[in-house]
Design an enzyme around this catalytic site. Structure first.
Site, PDB file in Angstrom:
ATOM      1  CG  HIS A 130      -1.691   1.212   1.469  1.00 34.06           C
ATOM      2  ND1 HIS A 130      -3.003   1.365   1.078  1.00 34.06           N
ATOM      3  CD2 HIS A 130      -1.348   2.387   2.073  1.00 34.06           C
ATOM      4  CE1 HIS A 130      -3.426   2.570   1.420  1.00 34.06           C
ATOM      5  NE2 HIS A 130      -2.444   3.201   2.036  1.00 34.06           N
ATOM      6  CD  GLU A 131       1.945   3.512   3.687  1.00 37.69           C
ATOM      7  OE1 GLU A 131       2.273   4.609   3.222  1.00 37.69           O
ATOM      8  OE2 GLU A 131       0.882   3.343   4.310  1.00 37.69           O
ATOM      9  CG  HIS A 134       0.239   6.108  -0.677  1.00 40.37           C
ATOM     10  ND1 HIS A 134      -0.939   6.642  -1.166  1.00 40.37           N
ATOM     11  CD2 HIS A 134      -0.066   5.579   0.545  1.00 40.37           C
ATOM     12  CE1 HIS A 134      -1.909   6.450  -0.280  1.00 40.37           C
ATOM     13  NE2 HIS A 134      -1.415   5.793   0.746  1.00 40.37           N
TER      14      HIS A 134
END
Length: 264
Positions: A130-131, A134
């Site tokens: 998820h990070e 980004h």
């Protein structure tokens, strides 16, 4: 008004030049140069390393490094058209909060407390994926551009309304409107996009995508009741879990031939 007429054409050129697409095909506006974003990421990470001690647990560090390497390699395979840093620096911080982040330029930070919520390597991969998503989707650039745009809009209103009694109340009203109508929904869009990109990345790496759902159930249990979704920068846990479940079949197909990484 003369200054405003001079500024608007240049602003239009910048807006057109900054229109891009994220890896999912969503149109975004990102005006900050990539080199500057990487520099800001490097500076921020250096400041964090000065303020926070690294975790000394060798086994924990090995697990995080192993999962991060697998996720980054999978992200490079899954999104070959996206420019990525050649090397990623991964640091586990001795902090109790269940948190992680990735910064432009290829830096990943994981709080040791995350491992109490992300109980398996696959759950940890869901967070790191998820990070990393980004960063791949340039969300930091888009957020910074958005914040600068809101401030510019308020400045324009201030110039146009100068000398009018309604000027200051109008600016305050636009500030609230920008927060509820633009900033928060846009941030939720980033979170939802990173969730689905991260799900595909972790599956490509060979981790179990269903563990992303288990992770957010753990997060919900650890965090308790959050604020109403329309006032939060993140989707509500139930909304997030529902979206991930709807995408699980696609993720499973991506990871069908991948060998699970031996991250312990």
């Amino acid at each position: 008004m003369r200054r405003l007429r001079w500024l608007l054409p240049w602003l239009a050129v910048l807006l057109l030049a900054g229109c891009e697409e994220t890896p999912t095909g969503r149109t975004q506006l990102a005006l900050v140069p990539d080199g500057l974003m990487a520099e800001l990421g490097e500076r921020s990470f250096a400041q964090l390393r000065e303020r926070r001690a690294p975790a000394r647990d060798a086994a924990l560090n090995r697990r995080v490094q192993c999962v991060a390497r697998a996720v980054v390699d999978a992200a490079r395979r899954h999104y070959p058209e996206v420019a990525m840093p050649e090397a990623w620096e991964v640091v586990v911080f001795d902090a109790p909060s269940p948190n992680a982040f990735a910064l432009p330029g290829g830096r990943i930070g994981v709080h040791a407390g995350l491992l109490r919520v992300a109980e398996t390597p696959s759950q940890l991969a869901a967070v790191i994926g998820h990070e990393v998503a980004h960063v791949l989707a340039d969300h930091g650039n888009e957020r910074l551009t958005q914040q600068l745009g809101v401030k510019a809009a308020l400045l324009v209103v201030g110039l146009v309304s100068e000398g009018e009694l309604a000027g200051e109340p109008l600016m305050r009203a636009l500030g609230i409107g920008a927060r509820l109508g633009l900033t928060l929904p846009f941030s939720r869009t980033h979170e939802e996009e990173a969730d689905l990109m991260g799900l595909e990345i972790m599956a490509e790496a060979g981790f179990d995508p269903a563990q992303s759902v288990a992770l957010w159930r753990n997060m919900a249990a650890a965090g308790g009741d959050g604020p109403p979704e329309f006032l939060s920068t993140h989707p509500a846990h139930d909304s997030r879990i529902e979206a991930l479940q709807a995408h699980l079949d696609t993720a499973r197909r991506l990871g069908r031939d991948a060998a699970p990484p031996a991250c312990g």
